[in-house]
Scaffold this motif. Structure first.
Motif: not given
Length: 288
Positions: A224, A184, A222, A252
């Motif tokens: 994020t 992330e 996958k 997102r």
């Protein structure tokens, strides 16, 4: 499967192509090297020497703000990393995975210009077999290359993941998506992304075959982090539908930038390119 010739169908179903051969045909065209790394007396520090082919557009002052060094990948290749200090008060550092047929020498002027305009420092690297990096370009190597660059950026400069923006352009989106699917970060920018190698070579492909290189479409769910997708609507290399589908699959996404009339190599020439980046980095990420 309309659009595939009989020979192409035979190739797919009877003797599927070697992934490395698809990758080499589609992606890897290292240019003639446009720079050298010159070591000091100790052999531990390097300076950047650009050739005329690099088309450097700035003064020695800006060149002095570029640091270069080697790092070693998990595949035992020694690759070149570049840190361009573009602005003194940067909140974010961009880890930039550049496109095909260029190296760090050719990208250095672009990095200085881009970073100074969007108030970011830029860290980049040359893939194995590009520029002064050792080894040969391959799918496995580009994943190892960005991993090594990520570790160098984190350890050498102590920059936190939330202050790193991953930026991939064209083939650079492949390694960027791979890394973003595992870590992330502050944000991800995908500039002219491709869904997979087979989907570029055979546009009617609807699924990911076991021999399909660069299966980015299966990795983007996958991610994020916030994702900005940029694509020219008249891209002649990676069709606009690739960017559109990647955008739809990312969990997102922010408002994308579809550049009307832009091709594969001229998106940066349109005014909305810089404006969208400024809005994303200095406004949208600032409130997160």
């Amino acid at each position: 499967m309309n659009g595939l010739s009989f020979s192409e169908l035979c190739c797919l179903f009877c003797c599927p192509p070697c992934p490395s051969r698809i990758a080499a045909k589609l992606a890897f065209l290292p240019p003639e090297k446009t720079y050298d790394l010159i070591s000091d007396e100790t052999g531990s520090r390097y300076s950047l020497h650009l050739t005329e082919r690099a088309e450097w557009q700035y003064s020695q002052r800006e060149l002095d703000n570029i640091e270069v060094f080697y790092t070693r990948t998990s595949k035992h290749n020694r690759i070149v990393c570049m840190f361009a200090r573009c602005t003194p008060n940067a909140k974010f550092t961009i880890l930039f995975s550049h496109g095909n047929a260029v190296d760090l020498g050719q990208m250095s002027s672009f990095y200085i210009g881009l970073g100074s305009r969007i108030n970011c420092n830029i860290f980049s690297f040359d893939y194995s077999g590009y520029g002064a990096s050792g080894g040969k370009p391959s799918e496995k190597n580009i994943y190892a290359d960005i991993d090594a660059a990520w570790q160098a950026l984190r350890t050498r400069y102590g920059i936190s993941p939330q202050n790193i923006i991953l930026y991939g352009q064209s083939i650079g989106t492949v390694s960027t998506i791979d890394l973003a699917s595992r870590y992330e970060v502050g944000a991800v920018i995908l500039h002219s992304p491709l869904m997979s190698g087979m989907r570029v070579a055979f546009p009617e492909t609807k699924r990911t075959w076991f021999f399909d290189p660069f299966p980015s479409i299966d990795k983007v769910p996958k991610i994020t982090s916030p994702v900005l997708v940029i694509h020219g609507t008249e891209d002649e290399v990676i069709d606009f539908t690739h960017g559109l589908t990647i955008y739809e699959r990312c969990p997102r996404t922010v408002e994308p930038l579809w550049v009307e009339g832009a091709g594969h190599n001229d998106v940066e020439l349109y005014g909305q390119y810089l404006e969208r980046l400024k809005q994303f980095i200095n406004v949208e990420l600032a409130v997160n």
